[in-house]
Design an enzyme around this catalytic site. Structure first.
Site, PDB file in Angstrom:
ATOM      1  N   HIS A 139       0.855  -1.197   0.000  1.00 14.56           N
ATOM      2  CA  HIS A 139       0.000   0.000   0.000  1.00 14.56           C
ATOM      3  C   HIS A 139       0.885   1.238   0.000  1.00 14.56           C
ATOM      4  CE1 HIS A 139      -4.098   1.714   1.411  1.00 14.56           C
ATOM      5  NE2 HIS A 139      -3.376   2.678   0.857  1.00 14.56           N
ATOM      6  N   HIS A 141       1.828   4.877  -1.612  1.00 10.47           N
ATOM      7  CA  HIS A 141       1.618   6.081  -2.408  1.00 10.47           C
ATOM      8  C   HIS A 141       3.001   6.572  -2.827  1.00 10.47           C
ATOM      9  CE1 HIS A 141      -2.686   6.957  -1.160  1.00 10.47           C
ATOM     10  NE2 HIS A 141      -2.325   6.031  -0.283  1.00 10.47           N
ATOM     11  N   LYS A 222      -5.917  -0.512  -9.128  1.00  9.92           N
ATOM     12  CA  LYS A 222      -6.464   0.014  -7.876  1.00  9.92           C
ATOM     13  C   LYS A 222      -7.737   0.786  -8.185  1.00  9.92           C
ATOM     14  CE  LYS A 222      -6.818   1.541  -3.623  1.00  9.92           C
ATOM     15  NZ  LYS A 222      -5.876   2.509  -3.058  1.00  9.92           N
ATOM     16  N   HIS A 224     -10.232   3.267  -6.439  1.00 12.63           N
ATOM     17  CA  HIS A 224     -10.209   4.155  -5.271  1.00 12.63           C
ATOM     18  C   HIS A 224     -11.410   5.083  -5.301  1.00 12.63           C
ATOM     19  CE1 HIS A 224      -8.913   7.138  -2.345  1.00 12.63           C
ATOM     20  NE2 HIS A 224      -7.914   6.337  -1.994  1.00 12.63           N
ATOM     21  N   HIS A 325      -6.755  13.856   1.189  1.00 10.50           N
ATOM     22  CA  HIS A 325      -7.861  13.729   0.246  1.00 10.50           C
ATOM     23  C   HIS A 325      -8.405  15.079  -0.222  1.00 10.50           C
ATOM     24  CE1 HIS A 325      -7.811   9.414   0.522  1.00 10.50           C
ATOM     25  NE2 HIS A 325      -7.662   9.553   1.833  1.00 10.50           N
ATOM     26  N   ASP A 365       0.521   2.628   3.798  1.00  9.00           N
ATOM     27  CA  ASP A 365      -0.191   3.823   3.331  1.00  9.00           C
ATOM     28  C   ASP A 365       0.752   5.030   3.352  1.00  9.00           C
ATOM     29  OD1 ASP A 365      -2.309   5.174   2.248  1.00  9.00           O
ATOM     30  OD2 ASP A 365      -3.606   5.042   3.991  1.00  9.00           O
TER      31      ASP A 365
END
Length: 572
Positions: A139, A141, A222, A224, A325, A365
């Site tokens: 996971h 990024h 992925k 999302h 986000h 993450d």
């Protein structure tokens, strides 16, 4: 036959069967179950030791006759597949060639045929160390290339994820979108001493945009919520995955706009899927995404921001969500979105479900709420916190915590490898697999590795002042080693792609010099295949209180205020 005391034996050759080792300053104790070496003929490097010419080292056989490139002697192995054992480990051509007894068959009894030591062999003394498979983080990024060095400093050698740097899309989603971006990122990884598999964007209700990414070099897709995790998008991604044998990872719809968790489960249609946030603080159907961990076709993972559940977890998560986000704290709807994802009750249950082997994998993450350099650390901290909170697991023997430790080690090694289709290459200490290994001092297990071996060469290690008279002279810091330099990385690192991409010539088209290997068996695995983490109880979530019940029993724990291997182990 002469005898030595157990204490004297341990000082010479390290612990053996029946000896126990405390991991760091935790309450976790492992006990060696089996010794593959044979007493009296131990292979030991050093002045006056046995690995000398004509003694433990064969003086006739050449490398072409099978002599090892590297041997790790007398090491304690913690491996989800092997258990807790004592052995020598032989490495040849960058792969594990033997686990057993190394040495010279002309002078020693019981030497494993593939573990002959000779003039071509170097040695690492593992007598007082622990060996694990290197960690796999599924996971990631890909926000900054420097993540690689932080990951190596905590024993991780493989990244699965996506991104192209600090774009807002990469900050929020583990996606490398489109063929051009995929090819450029594959080229960028040529200079980083890690294995990599990229995830393309799975949010497309059409096969063409998905297939072109897989052929370009994506090792998975992925889906999302920030790009729209609709039932239709999931169906398209899973159907193309079935056709091309790749894995689909999903971060589901926190707002329940396109449907509820039951609708997402229906969209899976029984197909295998890797659920990234199986607890919703990182995202996913509020408040009950955690229910998917009970399904046979779901390979569940969760991330280290909420593991272990601490007294500050709730407070820090809100700010993380706002930044990652692209939310605005001055917009009430954005604040409500963030607050809906932070639920102490389900975070507590996540910790318990990890301990029960219901949530099967552990990831970071990276820079998008999680910490890439703390995966092993958080893993062992969580195992310890759960032992303190819940007591011994029923599977554990009375005098040790072997099963619990092996369950947690599986979450960061073999199970991510199985989920992403690379367990034929990495993920465990087994003969024939790539020698991606980590050596730990037991006092620092999980916190600070001593040495990281990548593809059979030391690529990252603690090292003292390079101008000093000894390698142990302070300051001792993590530094890249020769395995992370120059063209050596082409042999010691792997780029994972789909079989379709390999057949399309991605290595030549992208100008890659590294090993390129196809993922496989992504679509025919299930929860039952995950090692020591395949429990599937009934899970219910109260929509008002968010309390989680597992087979009717409330699954919860108190947040920890003091974690093992925390401030005592890190200064500054």
């Amino acid at each position: 036959m002469p005898h030595v005391s157990r204490k004297e034996y341990s000082s010479l050759f390290g612990p053996t069967v029946g000896d126990k080792i405390r991991l760091g300053n935790t309450e976790l104790f492992i006990e060696i179950e089996k010794d593959l070496r044979g007493y009296g003929d131990e292979s030991v490097y050093g002045g006056g030791k046995s690995l000398r010419d004509g003694m433990g080292a064969n003086n006739n056989l050449t490398r072409d006759n099978g002599v090892l490139d590297l041997v790790i002697t007398n090491v304690t192995i913690i491996d989800a597949c092997l258990g807790v054992i004592k052995a020598d480990v032989g490495i040849k051509d960058g792969k594990i060639s033997g686990i057993g007894k190394s040495g010279n068959p002309n002078t020693m009894d019981g030497v494993t045929p593939t573990m002959v030591v000779g003039a071509s062999t170097d040695a690492i003394s593992g007598e007082h160390l622990i060996l694990t498979a290197a960690g796999i983080d599924t996971h990631i990024h890909l926000i900054s290339p420097q993540q690689a060095y932080h990951a190596l400093s905590n024993g991780v050698t493989t990244f699965f994820g996506g991104g192209i740097g600090p774009t807002d899309g990469s900050n929020g989603t583990t996606v490398t979108a489109g063929p051009w971006n995929i090819r450029q990122m594959l080229r960028s990884f040529e200079s980083l001493p890690l294995n990599v598999g990229l995830l393309g964007k799975g949010n497309a209700c059409g096969y063409g945009p998905l297939e072109e990414q897989i052929i370009a070099g994506a090792a998975g897709l992925k889906v999302h919520e920030d790009w729209g995790a609709t039932a239709s998008a999931l169906r398209y991604a899973l159907r193309i995955a079935d056709k091309m044998d790749i894995q689909v990872a999903v971060h589901t719809d926190s707002l329940n706009e396109g449907g509820y968790v039951e609708d997402t489960i229906d969209a899976f249609e029984g197909r295998t899927v890797h659920t990234f946030h199986t607890e919703g603080a990182g995202g996913g159907h509020a408040p009950d995404i955690i229910k998917v961990a009970s399904l046979m076709n779901v390979l569940p993972s969760s991330t280290n921001p909420t593991l272990p559940f601490g007294i500050n977890s709730q407070a820090e998560l809100f700010d993380m969500i706002m930044i990652c986000h692209n939310l605005n704290p001055n917009v009430p709807a954005d604040v409500a979105f963030a607050e809906s994802r932070v639920r102490p009750e389900t975070i507590a249950a996540e910790n318990v479900l990890q301990d029960m082997g219901v949530i099967s994998m552990f990831s970071s993450d990276s820079q998008a709420m999680g910490r890439v350099g703390e995966n092993w650390l958080r893993l062992i901290q969580t195992a310890n916190a759960m032992k303190v909170a819940r007591g011994k697991l029923p599977e554990d023997a009375a005098g040790n915590d072997n099963f619990r430790v092996l369950r947690y080690v599986a979450k960061i090694t073999i199970n991510p490898a199985i989920a992403q289709g690379v367990s034929h290459v990495i993920g465990s200490i087994e003969v024939g697999k790539m020698a991606d290994l980590v050596l730990w001092d037991p006092r620092f297990f999980g916190a600070k590795p001593k040495m990281v071996i990548k593809g059979g060469m030391i690529s990252w290690s603690t090292m003292g002042d390079s101008n000093a008279s000894l390698p142990t002279t302070q300051p001792i810091t993590y530094r890249p080693m020769f395995g992370a330099m120059g063209k050596t990385m082409n042999d010691t690192c792997v780029t994972f792609v789909s079989q379709a991409s390999l057949e399309d010539g991605v290595r030549e088209k992208a100008g890659l010099d590294r090993n390129v290997i196809a993922v496989k068996n992504c679509r025919n695995v299930s929860k039952q295949d995950l090692v020591r983490n395949n429990n599937m109880p009934n899970i219910d979530v109260d929509p008002e209180t968010f309390a989680v019940k597992v087979d009717g029993v409330h699954a919860t724990c108190k947040p920890v205020d003091i974690a093992a291997m925390n401030q005592l182990y890190f200064f500054g």
